[in-house]
Write an enzyme that holds these catalytic residues in place. Structure first.
Site, PDB file in Angstrom:
ATOM      1  N   ASP A  28       0.800  -1.446  -0.008  1.00  0.00           N
ATOM      2  CA  ASP A  28       0.116  -0.030   0.142  1.00  0.00           C
ATOM      3  C   ASP A  28       0.735   1.338  -0.024  1.00  0.00           C
ATOM      4  O   ASP A  28       0.360   2.188  -0.526  1.00  0.00           O
ATOM      5  CB  ASP A  28      -0.946  -0.200   1.069  1.00  0.00           C
ATOM      6  CG  ASP A  28      -0.370  -0.129   2.398  1.00  0.00           C
ATOM      7  OD1 ASP A  28       0.999  -0.481   2.659  1.00  0.00           O
ATOM      8  OD2 ASP A  28      -1.118  -0.092   3.372  1.00  0.00           O
TER       9      ASP A  28
ATOM     10  N   ASP B 108       7.211   3.815   2.936  1.00  0.00           N
ATOM     11  CA  ASP B 108       7.464   4.878   3.769  1.00  0.00           C
ATOM     12  C   ASP B 108       8.983   4.890   4.253  1.00  0.00           C
ATOM     13  O   ASP B 108       9.675   5.338   3.442  1.00  0.00           O
ATOM     14  CB  ASP B 108       6.455   4.725   4.856  1.00  0.00           C
ATOM     15  CG  ASP B 108       6.775   5.880   5.980  1.00  0.00           C
ATOM     16  OD1 ASP B 108       7.244   6.780   5.786  1.00  0.00           O
ATOM     17  OD2 ASP B 108       5.898   5.564   7.098  1.00  0.00           O
TER      18      ASP B 108
ATOM     19  N   LYS C  23       5.899   7.626  -0.190  1.00  0.00           N
ATOM     20  CA  LYS C  23       5.898   8.801   0.824  1.00  0.00           C
ATOM     21  C   LYS C  23       7.191   9.364   0.734  1.00  0.00           C
ATOM     22  O   LYS C  23       8.140   8.613   0.904  1.00  0.00           O
ATOM     23  CB  LYS C  23       5.492   8.490   2.259  1.00  0.00           C
ATOM     24  CG  LYS C  23       4.028   8.549   2.548  1.00  0.00           C
ATOM     25  CD  LYS C  23       3.811   7.577   3.748  1.00  0.00           C
ATOM     26  CE  LYS C  23       3.999   8.790   4.891  1.00  0.00           C
ATOM     27  NZ  LYS C  23       3.553   8.469   6.268  1.00  0.00           N
TER      28      LYS C  23
ATOM     29  N   ASP D 207      -4.318   2.299   7.204  1.00  0.00           N
ATOM     30  CA  ASP D 207      -5.143   2.415   8.530  1.00  0.00           C
ATOM     31  C   ASP D 207      -4.602   2.983   9.665  1.00  0.00           C
ATOM     32  O   ASP D 207      -3.309   3.473   9.635  1.00  0.00           O
ATOM     33  CB  ASP D 207      -5.243   0.935   9.041  1.00  0.00           C
ATOM     34  CG  ASP D 207      -4.079   0.382   9.547  1.00  0.00           C
ATOM     35  OD1 ASP D 207      -4.005   0.004  10.654  1.00  0.00           O
ATOM     36  OD2 ASP D 207      -3.077   0.260   9.081  1.00  0.00           O
TER      37      ASP D 207
END
Length: 170
Positions: free
Chosen positions: A95, A98, A126, A154
Site C-alpha cells: 500500500d 514509507d 511517501k 489504517d
C-alpha cells in the site's frame, strides 16, 4: 479524528491504470508472474491493479507489518511463509512505501529464496522518511510525509475501508 482528502477514488483509479500499463510493458502477458500482496493494507490496491493486468499475474499473499499506531517499530512481523519463488518472476505489491524497511526486506528475502527477478509497486510513495536505501519500481501516487488513511491504509486497524486516501492532522 480529522481526515482530509488527498486523493479521490477517481484519481486513484486513473493512476492505477497508468501503472498497470507500465507493469504490463515490463512483464508482458505470456510468462507467469507471482503478484505478491502484502496484507492487510495492499488488498485494495492489489485487487484494483490485478483487474487491469492479464491472467499471467498469479495472486499470492503474505502478512507482514512494522507499524504500531502512527509509527514504524523498525522491526518486521512475518506471519506465514513466502510462496515458492525459485526461478520465478515476482511483483511485490504494497500500500505505501514509507521507511523502505518492509519492501527492502521482502525483496531481499525473495532473491535469497531464488526468485529470478523481483519488482515492486506501491499505491503511494511517501517522500522523506526512508531509513534504508530502497525505491519502488512502480509508484501509483506520491505524497509528502503525512499520516495516511483510507484505501487500505489504517490507523490501528481502522479507516482502511475509506474509498479515498486521506491524511490525518497531527
Amino acid at each position: 479524528m480529522n481526515i482530509h482528502t488527498l486523493y479521490t477514488p477517481e484519481q486513484i483509479q486513473e493512476s492505477i491504470q497508468h501503472i498497470a500499463a507500465q507493469i504490463l510493458e515490463r512483464f508482458g502477458s505470456d510468462e507467469p508472474v507471482i503478484a505478491l500482496c502484502l496484507l492487510n493494507g495492499a488488498i485494495w490496491y492489489t485487487a484494483d491493479l490485478l483487474r487491469c493486468l492479464p491472467p499471467n499475474f498469479e495472486l499470492q499473499t503474505i502478512r507482514i507489518s512494522s507499524y504500531e499506531g502512527m509509527d514504524s517499530t523498525g522491526k518486521l512481523k512475518w506471519q506465514g511463509a513466502l510462496p515458492d519463488c525459485k526461478g520465478k518472476r515476482v511483483l511485490v505489491i504494497d500500500d505505501v512505501l514509507d521507511t523502505g524497511l518492509t519492501m527492502k526486506e521482502v525483496c531481499d528475502t525473495l532473491y535469497a529464496n531464488g526468485a529470478d527477478s523481483v519488482a515492486s509497486t506501491v499505491a503511494i510513495n511517501k517522500n522523506g522518511r526512508r531509513n534504508v536505501q530502497f525505491e519502488a519500481d512502480f509508484c501509483a501516487l506520491h505524497c509528502d510525509d503525512l499520516f495516511l488513511v483510507g484505501y487500505g491504509l489504517d490507523y490501528n486497524g481502522k479507516y482502511r475501508n475509506l474509498p479515498y486516501i486521506g491524511y490525518v492532522e497531527a
